[in-house]
Design a protein around this motif. Sequence first.
Motif, PDB file in Angstrom:
ATOM      1  N   PHE A 545       0.841  -1.191   0.000  1.00 63.47           N
ATOM      2  CA  PHE A 545       0.000   0.000   0.000  1.00 63.47           C
ATOM      3  C   PHE A 545       0.880   1.246   0.000  1.00 63.47           C
ATOM      4  CE2 PHE A 545      -2.153  -3.451   2.139  1.00 63.47           C
ATOM      5  CZ  PHE A 545      -3.375  -3.495   1.467  1.00 63.47           C
ATOM      6  N   GLN A 546       0.304   2.346  -0.484  1.00 59.23           N
ATOM      7  CA  GLN A 546       1.035   3.602  -0.568  1.00 59.23           C
ATOM      8  C   GLN A 546       0.454   4.622   0.411  1.00 59.23           C
ATOM      9  OE1 GLN A 546       1.874   4.823  -4.805  1.00 59.23           O
ATOM     10  NE2 GLN A 546       0.383   3.206  -5.223  1.00 59.23           N
ATOM     11  N   PHE A 547       1.323   5.410   1.003  1.00 59.03           N
ATOM     12  CA  PHE A 547       0.856   6.528   1.817  1.00 59.03           C
ATOM     13  C   PHE A 547       0.237   7.589   0.905  1.00 59.03           C
ATOM     14  CE2 PHE A 547       4.813   5.503   4.535  1.00 59.03           C
ATOM     15  CZ  PHE A 547       4.166   4.440   5.132  1.00 59.03           C
ATOM     16  N   PHE A 548       0.941   7.885  -0.198  1.00 64.13           N
ATOM     17  CA  PHE A 548       0.477   8.866  -1.175  1.00 64.13           C
ATOM     18  C   PHE A 548       0.749   8.306  -2.567  1.00 64.13           C
ATOM     19  CE2 PHE A 548       1.760  11.159   2.619  1.00 64.13           C
ATOM     20  CZ  PHE A 548       0.653  11.964   2.871  1.00 64.13           C
ATOM     21  N   THR A 549      -0.208   8.493  -3.469  1.00 63.85           N
ATOM     22  CA  THR A 549      -0.040   7.964  -4.826  1.00 63.85           C
ATOM     23  C   THR A 549       0.749   8.907  -5.719  1.00 63.85           C
ATOM     24  OG1 THR A 549      -2.197   8.888  -5.431  1.00 63.85           O
ATOM     25  CG2 THR A 549      -2.147   6.585  -4.705  1.00 63.85           C
ATOM     26  N   GLU A 550       0.807  10.201  -5.361  1.00 69.25           N
ATOM     27  CA  GLU A 550       1.589  11.168  -6.128  1.00 69.25           C
ATOM     28  C   GLU A 550       1.950  12.341  -5.235  1.00 69.25           C
ATOM     29  OE1 GLU A 550      -0.634  12.737  -9.378  1.00 69.25           O
ATOM     30  OE2 GLU A 550      -2.181  13.620  -8.109  1.00 69.25           O
ATOM     31  N   ASN A 551       2.893  13.131  -5.694  1.00 69.47           N
ATOM     32  CA  ASN A 551       3.286  14.337  -4.974  1.00 69.47           C
ATOM     33  C   ASN A 551       2.205  15.396  -5.193  1.00 69.47           C
ATOM     34  OD1 ASN A 551       4.514  16.674  -3.932  1.00 69.47           O
ATOM     35  ND2 ASN A 551       6.533  16.077  -4.660  1.00 69.47           N
ATOM     36  N   PRO A 552       1.558  15.869  -4.117  1.00 68.31           N
ATOM     37  CA  PRO A 552       0.487  16.861  -4.300  1.00 68.31           C
ATOM     38  C   PRO A 552       1.003  18.255  -4.605  1.00 68.31           C
ATOM     39  CG  PRO A 552       0.839  16.451  -1.962  1.00 68.31           C
ATOM     40  CD  PRO A 552       1.743  15.509  -2.697  1.00 68.31           C
ATOM     41  N   PHE A 553       2.313  18.470  -4.497  1.00 63.42           N
ATOM     42  CA  PHE A 553       2.882  19.803  -4.652  1.00 63.42           C
ATOM     43  C   PHE A 553       3.619  19.904  -5.981  1.00 63.42           C
ATOM     44  CE2 PHE A 553       3.023  19.073   0.066  1.00 63.42           C
ATOM     45  CZ  PHE A 553       1.852  19.776   0.311  1.00 63.42           C
ATOM     46  N   LYS A 554       3.088  20.737  -6.885  1.00 61.24           N
ATOM     47  CA  LYS A 554       3.622  20.811  -8.241  1.00 61.24           C
ATOM     48  C   LYS A 554       3.960  22.226  -8.693  1.00 61.24           C
ATOM     49  CE  LYS A 554       1.093  16.669  -9.737  1.00 61.24           C
ATOM     50  NZ  LYS A 554       0.581  16.305  -8.403  1.00 61.24           N
ATOM     51  N   LEU A 555       3.662  23.234  -7.875  1.00 61.72           N
ATOM     52  CA  LEU A 555       3.910  24.609  -8.282  1.00 61.72           C
ATOM     53  C   LEU A 555       5.394  24.937  -8.211  1.00 61.72           C
ATOM     54  CD1 LEU A 555       1.010  26.456  -6.389  1.00 61.72           C
ATOM     55  CD2 LEU A 555       1.052  25.718  -8.782  1.00 61.72           C
ATOM     56  N   GLU A 556       5.814  25.882  -9.036  1.00 61.59           N
ATOM     57  CA  GLU A 556       7.186  26.382  -8.954  1.00 61.59           C
ATOM     58  C   GLU A 556       7.390  27.158  -7.653  1.00 61.59           C
ATOM     59  OE1 GLU A 556       9.857  25.979 -10.956  1.00 61.59           O
ATOM     60  OE2 GLU A 556       8.662  24.501 -12.059  1.00 61.59           O
ATOM     61  N   GLU A 557       6.348  27.880  -7.247  1.00 64.46           N
ATOM     62  CA  GLU A 557       6.416  28.701  -6.044  1.00 64.46           C
ATOM     63  C   GLU A 557       5.024  28.771  -5.438  1.00 64.46           C
ATOM     64  OE1 GLU A 557       8.094  33.129  -4.741  1.00 64.46           O
ATOM     65  OE2 GLU A 557       7.522  32.723  -6.821  1.00 64.46           O
ATOM     66  N   ARG A 558       4.956  28.769  -4.118  1.00 61.75           N
ATOM     67  CA  ARG A 558       3.672  28.861  -3.429  1.00 61.75           C
ATOM     68  C   ARG A 558       3.772  29.958  -2.369  1.00 61.75           C
ATOM     69  NH1 ARG A 558      -0.293  23.978  -1.420  1.00 61.75           N
ATOM     70  NH2 ARG A 558      -1.151  24.930   0.441  1.00 61.75           N
ATOM     71  N   ASN A 559       2.883  30.954  -2.463  1.00 59.36           N
ATOM     72  CA  ASN A 559       2.956  32.102  -1.568  1.00 59.36           C
ATOM     73  C   ASN A 559       1.859  32.077  -0.512  1.00 59.36           C
ATOM     74  OD1 ASN A 559       5.188  33.548  -2.873  1.00 59.36           O
ATOM     75  ND2 ASN A 559       3.782  33.742  -4.588  1.00 59.36           N
ATOM     76  N   TYR A 560       1.509  30.916  -0.055  1.00 60.49           N
ATOM     77  CA  TYR A 560       0.542  30.766   1.036  1.00 60.49           C
ATOM     78  C   TYR A 560       0.852  29.465   1.772  1.00 60.49           C
ATOM     79  CZ  TYR A 560      -1.699  28.140  -2.782  1.00 60.49           C
ATOM     80  OH  TYR A 560      -1.954  27.286  -3.832  1.00 60.49           O
ATOM     81  N   PRO A 561       0.422  29.334   3.025  1.00 60.15           N
ATOM     82  CA  PRO A 561       0.811  28.182   3.851  1.00 60.15           C
ATOM     83  C   PRO A 561       0.274  26.856   3.313  1.00 60.15           C
ATOM     84  CG  PRO A 561      -0.060  29.965   5.204  1.00 60.15           C
ATOM     85  CD  PRO A 561      -0.370  30.318   3.786  1.00 60.15           C
ATOM     86  N   ILE A 562       0.880  25.794   3.796  1.00 53.03           N
ATOM     87  CA  ILE A 562       0.412  24.433   3.532  1.00 53.03           C
ATOM     88  C   ILE A 562      -0.348  23.993   4.777  1.00 53.03           C
ATOM     89  CG2 ILE A 562       1.075  22.055   3.015  1.00 53.03           C
ATOM     90  CD1 ILE A 562       3.518  24.923   2.371  1.00 53.03           C
ATOM     91  N   ASP A 563      -1.669  23.866   4.647  1.00 56.97           N
ATOM     92  CA  ASP A 563      -2.531  23.620   5.804  1.00 56.97           C
ATOM     93  C   ASP A 563      -3.141  22.222   5.696  1.00 56.97           C
ATOM     94  OD1 ASP A 563      -4.579  23.561   7.735  1.00 56.97           O
ATOM     95  OD2 ASP A 563      -4.777  25.744   7.671  1.00 56.97           O
ATOM     96  N   PHE A 564      -2.521  21.254   6.389  1.00 57.35           N
ATOM     97  CA  PHE A 564      -3.054  19.890   6.399  1.00 57.35           C
ATOM     98  C   PHE A 564      -4.292  19.788   7.286  1.00 57.35           C
ATOM     99  CE2 PHE A 564       1.519  19.245   5.505  1.00 57.35           C
ATOM    100  CZ  PHE A 564       1.419  18.517   4.324  1.00 57.35           C
ATOM    101  N   GLY A 565      -4.435  20.689   8.224  1.00 57.87           N
ATOM    102  CA  GLY A 565      -5.563  20.662   9.152  1.00 57.87           C
ATOM    103  C   GLY A 565      -5.234  19.968  10.456  1.00 57.87           C
ATOM    104  N   TYR A 566      -4.390  18.946  10.413  1.00 54.91           N
ATOM    105  CA  TYR A 566      -4.037  18.168  11.596  1.00 54.91           C
ATOM    106  C   TYR A 566      -2.660  17.543  11.404  1.00 54.91           C
ATOM    107  CZ  TYR A 566      -5.894  14.618   8.398  1.00 54.91           C
ATOM    108  OH  TYR A 566      -6.150  13.843   7.289  1.00 54.91           O
ATOM    109  N   LYS A 567      -2.048  17.136  12.493  1.00 53.31           N
ATOM    110  CA  LYS A 567      -0.762  16.441  12.429  1.00 53.31           C
ATOM    111  C   LYS A 567      -0.992  15.001  11.968  1.00 53.31           C
ATOM    112  CE  LYS A 567       0.309  17.612  16.720  1.00 53.31           C
ATOM    113  NZ  LYS A 567       1.076  17.814  17.977  1.00 53.31           N
ATOM    114  N   ASP A 568      -0.049  14.497  11.198  1.00 52.88           N
ATOM    115  CA  ASP A 568      -0.274  13.250  10.470  1.00 52.88           C
ATOM    116  C   ASP A 568       0.897  12.286  10.664  1.00 52.88           C
ATOM    117  OD1 ASP A 568      -1.885  11.744   8.882  1.00 52.88           O
ATOM    118  OD2 ASP A 568      -1.463  12.814   7.025  1.00 52.88           O
ATOM    119  N   ALA A 569       0.603  10.979  10.736  1.00 50.61           N
ATOM    120  CA  ALA A 569       1.669   9.979  10.874  1.00 50.61           C
ATOM    121  C   ALA A 569       1.259   8.680  10.186  1.00 50.61           C
ATOM    122  CB  ALA A 569       1.972   9.717  12.348  1.00 50.61           C
TER     123      ALA A 569
END
Length: 657
Positions: A545-569
């Motif tokens: 099984f995979q934790f993630f099937t692809e990298n969700p981050f693809k922008l050259e630059e991001r000018n706002y926070p990355i908000d997962f909503g909760y801590k993850d493990a």
Amino acid sequence: MNKFFFFVAFILATNLIAQDQKFNTLNTIPSETDLKATTYQRDTTANAFYIFEEGFSQISVKRDYDLSTEYKAKIKILNKEGLKYANIEIPLVKTDHSSEKIYDLKAYTYTWENGKKVKHTLNQANVYKEEFETHDLIKFTFPDAKPGAVLVYSYELVSPYLFDFNTWRFQEYIPKEFSRFTAKIPANYEYYVTKRGELELKKADSRVAKQCIDFGGNSSIADCIETVYEMEKIPAFKAEDYLTAERNFMSRIEFELIQITHLDGYVKKFTKTWDDVDHELRTSKGIGRQLRRDGLVDELLPEEIRALPNNLDKAKAIYSYVQKNYTWNGEYNIHKDMNLKELIKDHTGNVLAINTLLHNLYDAEGFKVFPVMASTRRRGFPAKIHPVLSDFNYIFIQLELENEEYLLDATEKNLDFGRLPFRALNQYARKIDFENGSSWIDIIPKDFSQITFRDSLKIRKDGTSNGFSEQILTGYHALTLRNNMEETSEDEIFNKFSKPNAHTRAIETVLKNRDNLNEKLLIRYSLENKTQKINDRIYFNPFNFQFFTENPFKLEERNYPIDFGYKDAYLYSAIVEIPENYEIEELPKDKALRMSDGLGSLIFAARKISESTLNIQCRLSFGEAVYPSAYYEGLKKFFDEIIQVQTQSLIVLRENS
């Protein structure tokens, strides 16, 4: 010599790019460069962009002291996809007694044809108005718009709503080469001025304009504060995963009227304090009145719950009672009048009704409980500096018990005690305390939401394998699956939610604790893997099984926070038994990565624990719910490493001759 020619070519290319970028950013007159451009070098994915934009807002004597905003813009259309920006909509706010109006609307399309500039003028007969309850839309389409065209338009918007001085949006969904806004405000008008977003201003200069406005009568001429804001090379706002409301982060300047000091010394206040709001809520017919209606719930709880001592077990029992017996209708409506009697009768109500009932049951039983006003993730952050009640669209409660604080919301059937719905995880909220005054509280979950994979596999001589996987879900992972299981069969869970690798399939699925919300959600799969044998070697990926099937981050630059909503493990362990007469030729390399400041870690190891058995361990954690944009590049690389570990970790087994 080759290096020399490469260097010359590079310099020539750089000069050509620089020439392409010399747009006319001084005014709305299209230059030859504006018209001939075929791409935007700062963002080659752009379909259109603003070359120039300008606004000027002031309280206008000739408009009967209403707020006047003069707007002008010059937009370049690069391709067919950019033609949608030739369709303009201008919103006009209205109420029962007043409305915004638009004057002197002009629009022109410029093209370059046969070596010269051609101008096409908008016919005013092609300007339309669509009317709605709270606003109107002025709509038009630029004449003869096509790829390569430059669009220019201007108008004056007059508003009677001085409370909201014009908000200037520097950032949009297409880039801007240059944008300027001037605010000319009488010195006796005091506004909160707030800059939103992370992009930096090129200019923010203020000056005093002496005797700029005459309010009529003796000694009635006032000075003004004139401030010019400029920004250049503004990137398009591109939304990506793990984002709350876009309006939180799009770069802009906002104004809100605090007070007007009349020239006779009288001060009229417009912005409330939190003390004002607390008093208003306490005395209102809506929230304040319903929170005091404990008498409605005196006989509501079953006797077996009421008889319990006021401890955590009783608190959970009251929460479960409301959760099971009352259904959320999907509406918020926290600022409208609400009748608790109707909820008790119909067993269906909005967020305010259900969580007010929960509050009143706790209060009637002697628990210490407070309402909490919040804003959902899609709504945006509520203003902290001063109260804006319209910023809030949600409410839940805080229970204080045995030196612990629990945030509770009874609107979701699968939500465990002490956890808020994901939609409410908007970093902070306002706790309402009618005795001691309201205060801001942090609502980011403190615990980790976790998925644990425990696999046991036996590889056969033909390269296939079988075994089982036990998966343990907690927190928001468990909530997400429980919420979706009502529309998903147990057989579908495997492919929809467990993210299996291509070589893995489930023979049988067993689910435990589906309805026991205070226990971990367990899934057990019987597994069968496809053969991975080539000649005398078996190439085995230990990740079923995979934790993630692809990298969700693809922008050259991001000018706002990355908000997962909760801590993850994520924890992955696998015991792998190799077939008889095979030996381990190669194990995947260990990996141990830590993000800066310890905000994330990835640890992977494969170990031989006997001649026929391997142990695989992988641990992944995100130690924060929200990461500043400065961490974007690091997170992007971190996810690349995660994907690589999951897809390229191969165990090579060789058959003994």
